[in-house]
Design a protein around this motif. Structure first.
Motif, PDB file in Angstrom:
ATOM      1  N   ARG A  87       0.811  -1.222   0.000  1.00  0.00           N
ATOM      2  CA  ARG A  87       0.000   0.000   0.000  1.00  0.00           C
ATOM      3  C   ARG A  87       0.846   1.275   0.000  1.00  0.00           C
ATOM      4  O   ARG A  87       0.781   2.094   0.915  1.00  0.00           O
ATOM      5  N   THR A  88       1.639   1.400  -1.041  1.00  0.00           N
ATOM      6  CA  THR A  88       2.433   2.620  -1.197  1.00  0.00           C
ATOM      7  C   THR A  88       1.512   3.771  -1.602  1.00  0.00           C
ATOM      8  O   THR A  88       0.356   3.570  -1.966  1.00  0.00           O
ATOM      9  N   SER A  89       2.041   4.978  -1.551  1.00  0.00           N
ATOM     10  CA  SER A  89       1.253   6.177  -1.831  1.00  0.00           C
ATOM     11  C   SER A  89       0.688   6.155  -3.255  1.00  0.00           C
ATOM     12  O   SER A  89       1.249   5.521  -4.153  1.00  0.00           O
ATOM     13  N   ILE A  90      -0.413   6.861  -3.433  1.00  0.00           N
ATOM     14  CA  ILE A  90      -1.039   6.998  -4.748  1.00  0.00           C
ATOM     15  C   ILE A  90      -0.892   8.452  -5.193  1.00  0.00           C
ATOM     16  O   ILE A  90      -1.370   9.366  -4.520  1.00  0.00           O
ATOM     17  N   MET A  91      -0.216   8.660  -6.307  1.00  0.00           N
ATOM     18  CA  MET A  91       0.047   9.999  -6.813  1.00  0.00           C
ATOM     19  C   MET A  91      -1.164  10.502  -7.591  1.00  0.00           C
ATOM     20  O   MET A  91      -1.745   9.774  -8.400  1.00  0.00           O
ATOM     21  N   CYS A  92      -1.523  11.761  -7.339  1.00  0.00           N
ATOM     22  CA  CYS A  92      -2.687  12.373  -7.996  1.00  0.00           C
ATOM     23  C   CYS A  92      -2.232  13.562  -8.845  1.00  0.00           C
ATOM     24  O   CYS A  92      -1.494  14.429  -8.357  1.00  0.00           O
ATOM     25  N   PHE A  93      -2.695  13.592 -10.079  1.00  0.00           N
ATOM     26  CA  PHE A  93      -2.341  14.656 -11.015  1.00  0.00           C
ATOM     27  C   PHE A  93      -3.611  15.307 -11.544  1.00  0.00           C
ATOM     28  O   PHE A  93      -4.594  14.625 -11.839  1.00  0.00           O
ATOM     29  N   VAL A  94      -3.586  16.622 -11.644  1.00  0.00           N
ATOM     30  CA  VAL A  94      -4.709  17.384 -12.184  1.00  0.00           C
ATOM     31  C   VAL A  94      -4.217  18.162 -13.393  1.00  0.00           C
ATOM     32  O   VAL A  94      -3.304  18.988 -13.279  1.00  0.00           O
ATOM     33  N   ASP A  95      -4.792  17.861 -14.547  1.00  0.00           N
ATOM     34  CA  ASP A  95      -4.411  18.502 -15.807  1.00  0.00           C
ATOM     35  C   ASP A  95      -2.914  18.368 -16.074  1.00  0.00           C
ATOM     36  O   ASP A  95      -2.258  19.294 -16.550  1.00  0.00           O
ATOM     37  N   GLY A  96      -2.366  17.211 -15.745  1.00  0.00           N
ATOM     38  CA  GLY A  96      -0.960  16.930 -16.005  1.00  0.00           C
ATOM     39  C   GLY A  96      -0.007  17.389 -14.929  1.00  0.00           C
ATOM     40  O   GLY A  96       1.166  16.992 -14.921  1.00  0.00           O
ATOM     41  N   PHE A 146     -11.692  10.942  -0.072  1.00  0.00           N
ATOM     42  CA  PHE A 146     -12.384  12.032  -0.768  1.00  0.00           C
ATOM     43  C   PHE A 146     -11.939  13.388  -0.232  1.00  0.00           C
ATOM     44  O   PHE A 146     -11.626  14.308  -0.993  1.00  0.00           O
ATOM     45  N   ILE A 147     -11.897  13.526   1.090  1.00  0.00           N
ATOM     46  CA  ILE A 147     -11.518  14.795   1.717  1.00  0.00           C
ATOM     47  C   ILE A 147     -10.068  15.151   1.415  1.00  0.00           C
ATOM     48  O   ILE A 147      -9.738  16.300   1.086  1.00  0.00           O
ATOM     49  N   THR A 148      -9.181  14.155   1.512  1.00  0.00           N
ATOM     50  CA  THR A 148      -7.758  14.415   1.259  1.00  0.00           C
ATOM     51  C   THR A 148      -7.533  14.850  -0.183  1.00  0.00           C
ATOM     52  O   THR A 148      -6.820  15.824  -0.452  1.00  0.00           O
ATOM     53  N   ALA A 149      -8.139  14.127  -1.128  1.00  0.00           N
ATOM     54  CA  ALA A 149      -7.969  14.477  -2.543  1.00  0.00           C
ATOM     55  C   ALA A 149      -8.581  15.842  -2.840  1.00  0.00           C
ATOM     56  O   ALA A 149      -8.027  16.631  -3.612  1.00  0.00           O
ATOM     57  N   LYS A 150      -9.713  16.122  -2.226  1.00  0.00           N
ATOM     58  CA  LYS A 150     -10.375  17.400  -2.451  1.00  0.00           C
ATOM     59  C   LYS A 150      -9.537  18.567  -1.929  1.00  0.00           C
ATOM     60  O   LYS A 150      -9.564  19.669  -2.491  1.00  0.00           O
ATOM     61  N   GLY A 179      -7.499  19.569  -4.694  1.00  0.00           N
ATOM     62  CA  GLY A 179      -8.222  19.826  -5.931  1.00  0.00           C
ATOM     63  C   GLY A 179      -8.321  18.676  -6.913  1.00  0.00           C
ATOM     64  O   GLY A 179      -8.569  18.907  -8.098  1.00  0.00           O
ATOM     65  N   ALA A 180      -8.156  17.442  -6.431  1.00  0.00           N
ATOM     66  CA  ALA A 180      -8.221  16.289  -7.324  1.00  0.00           C
ATOM     67  C   ALA A 180      -9.594  15.620  -7.242  1.00  0.00           C
ATOM     68  O   ALA A 180     -10.103  15.369  -6.151  1.00  0.00           O
ATOM     69  N   ASP A 181     -10.170  15.352  -8.389  1.00  0.00           N
ATOM     70  CA  ASP A 181     -11.473  14.685  -8.469  1.00  0.00           C
ATOM     71  C   ASP A 181     -11.238  13.197  -8.709  1.00  0.00           C
ATOM     72  O   ASP A 181     -11.456  12.677  -9.795  1.00  0.00           O
ATOM     73  N   ILE A 182     -10.781  12.478  -7.666  1.00  0.00           N
ATOM     74  CA  ILE A 182     -10.364  11.080  -7.826  1.00  0.00           C
ATOM     75  C   ILE A 182     -11.536  10.148  -8.127  1.00  0.00           C
ATOM     76  O   ILE A 182     -11.332   9.034  -8.610  1.00  0.00           O
ATOM     77  N   PHE A 183     -12.768  10.565  -7.844  1.00  0.00           N
ATOM     78  CA  PHE A 183     -13.934   9.729  -8.128  1.00  0.00           C
ATOM     79  C   PHE A 183     -14.602  10.094  -9.457  1.00  0.00           C
ATOM     80  O   PHE A 183     -15.666   9.578  -9.781  1.00  0.00           O
ATOM     81  N   ASN A 184     -13.988  10.998 -10.222  1.00  0.00           N
ATOM     82  CA  ASN A 184     -14.501  11.406 -11.541  1.00  0.00           C
ATOM     83  C   ASN A 184     -15.950  11.897 -11.480  1.00  0.00           C
ATOM     84  O   ASN A 184     -16.774  11.587 -12.362  1.00  0.00           O
ATOM     85  N   ALA A 185     -16.262  12.665 -10.448  1.00  0.00           N
ATOM     86  CA  ALA A 185     -17.621  13.185 -10.285  1.00  0.00           C
ATOM     87  C   ALA A 185     -17.970  14.187 -11.381  1.00  0.00           C
ATOM     88  O   ALA A 185     -19.089  14.184 -11.901  1.00  0.00           O
ATOM     89  N   TYR A 186     -17.019  15.042 -11.741  1.00  0.00           N
ATOM     90  CA  TYR A 186     -17.294  16.047 -12.776  1.00  0.00           C
ATOM     91  C   TYR A 186     -17.558  15.386 -14.123  1.00  0.00           C
ATOM     92  O   TYR A 186     -18.401  15.853 -14.896  1.00  0.00           O
ATOM     93  N   GLU A 187     -16.851  14.296 -14.408  1.00  0.00           N
ATOM     94  CA  GLU A 187     -17.076  13.543 -15.642  1.00  0.00           C
ATOM     95  C   GLU A 187     -18.517  13.062 -15.711  1.00  0.00           C
ATOM     96  O   GLU A 187     -19.188  13.174 -16.742  1.00  0.00           O
TER      97      GLU A 187
END
Length: 448
Positions: free
Chosen positions: A277-286, A396-400, A403-411
């Motif tokens: 369970r290593t960290s998961i990297m989050c990218f927004v618009d690259g 959800f709170i951490t990603a938010k 500014g990352a939409d990890i659950f693809n809600a906007y999509e």
């Protein structure tokens, strides 16, 4: 015809040998002049891009299974990734075959720039498949790829297959280069990938003792309103802070190296193991936005993913005769689905999580409990629902917060609520900032 075949069988055999034998010699000669590139690590320094290739070298004259190939590494630098890889093709004095490249590891120094630019080469190249696994390193990618010398050969050469199993069991994200870029360019603009980290047994123990414990901790803090129900709901959760972390490092030398020179990170010749369970990297618009590094955040994200079908869960009931005791739950089969709706012109994502099959694997108590009463059984189910709900809410709170939409809600909102979404929000950033979460957990089967 049959008699003719019997009469000239010796001549036919000689003709077959004459046709096949030269071809086999030619194939063996070509094989001996090839190196197979199975993985690539990319770092960046002031001198440009440093690319390290993991190569499988065929050892001529060995017939025993498992001993006819060895792992080695070649490193070079250039102003572009393409240029560095071109240099690698000539450095070993053999023809480099990139068609078997199944993973790409990017180093920490690349997080400072648009990651899509770094991946552009791997999409355009005609030999490296865009289905290659994408991973990130906490520090230098070169150090991590060189540690693969000290794991089993088939594992070190086939990381893509390893991560298929890891994702199924909730231990990592199997993200290909193409999927990562597609997610970066979709409406949510959010892409994720796992951190690749190997460590010796001693290093693993040291890391675990200094890190945070367990996945069944207390609920994360957040804003919003909404009560919980008997189905395990967590409603109206919002993050409150913004920010993200990124760092820099330095690339290695330009010379060609083998892991026999000491390996990476001081690992020497010690056997290396995967860090769980290593960290998961989050990218927004690259751009790198932040990472899910707490165990609860990673757990919540993996619980949400449908590609993760089974996962282990630790819970701690707060009432009944099991109050304060720890239980290990093995979720054998689960599913999740979500939808987005608008409530008072604010978006809300409704997540329904269903445990289709699960077992109570262990109960850590001072006395043996042969069976659970119906009341205690219901308390266990209630605790499972709360733990799952809290984990998903935490991720959800951490990603938010960055500014990352990890659950693809906007999509989802853009596709199914186009009119409201475009009317209320001009950007995905504003949408994510107002987004709320509601989680409902169902347990259909739990065996004791």
């Amino acid at each position: 015809m049959k008699n003719l075949f019997k009469k000239h069988i010796g001549l036919i055999i000689i003709l077959i040998i004459l046709l096949v034998f030269p071809t086999s010699l030619s194939n063996q000669a070509r094989l001996n002049m090839r190196i197979i590139v199975t993985g690539i690590a990319v770092d960046k320094s002031e001198d440009g891009y440093e690319v390290t290739a993991q190569i499988a070298k065929i050892t001529p004259g060995t017939n025993a299974p498992g001993t006819n190939a060895t792992i080695d590494f070649i490193t070079d630098k250039d102003d572009t990734i393409s240029g560095a890889i071109s240099k690698l093709s000539y450095k070993a004095g053999k023809v480099a075959a990139f068609s078997h490249t199944n993973f790409v590891i990017l180093g920490k120094t690349l997080l400072e720039e648009d990651i899509t630019k770094c991946l552009d080469y791997f999409i355009r190249d005609k030999f490296i498949k865009n289905s290659a696994l994408l991973l990130f390193a906490e520090e230098n990618a070169k150090d991590e790829i060189m540690k693969t010398k000290n794991i089993e050969l088939s594992v070190g050469l086939g990381l893509q297959k390893v991560y298929l199993y890891k994702e199924r069991d909730g231990d990592g994200v199997m993200s290909t280069v193409l999927n990562f870029l597609n997610n970066t360019k979709n409406f949510s603009k959010t892409a994720t990938a796992s951190v690749f980290k190997l460590a010796s047994n001693e290093e693993s123990k040291s890391s675990e003792s200094s890190g945070s414990s367990g996945s069944g901790g207390s609920s994360s803090s957040g804003e919003g309103s909404g009560g919980s129900s008997s189905e395990g709901e967590s409603g109206g959760l919002e993050g409150s802070s913004k920010g993200g972390g990124e760092g820099s490092g330095s690339g290695g030398s330009t010379s060609s190296q083998s892991s026999s020179s000491g390996g990476a990170g001081g690992s020497g010749s010690q056997t290396q193991f995967f860090m769980p369970r290593t960290s998961i990297m989050c990218f927004v618009d690259g751009q790198f936005a932040g990472k899910l590094k707490e165990d609860k955040d990673i757990l919540g994200f993996m619980l949400f993913k449908n590609k993760c079908t089974s996962i282990d869960l630790n819970i701690e009931p707060k009432e009944g005769k099991l109050a304060g005791e720890k239980l290990a739950i093995n979720i054998r089969n689960k599913s999740s689905n979500y939808s987005v709706r608008y409530e008072n012109r604010k978006p809300c994502i409704d997540v329904t999580f269903t445990i289709n099959n699960a077992d109570i694997n262990e109960i850590l108590t001072k006395e043996i409990i042969p069976e659970l009463s119906e009341e205690d059984f219901q308390i266990v189910i209630k605790t499972i629902k709360e733990t799952v709900s809290e984990a998903i809410a935490s991720s959800f709170i951490t990603a938010k917060s960055f500014g990352a939409d990890i659950f693809n809600a906007y999509e989802n909102a853009y596709k199914f609520h186009y009119k409201e979404t475009t009317q209320y929000y001009s950007s995905v950033e504003d949408f994510v900032n107002d987004l709320k979460l509601n989680v409902k957990v169902n347990v259909t089967k739990l065996d004791y």
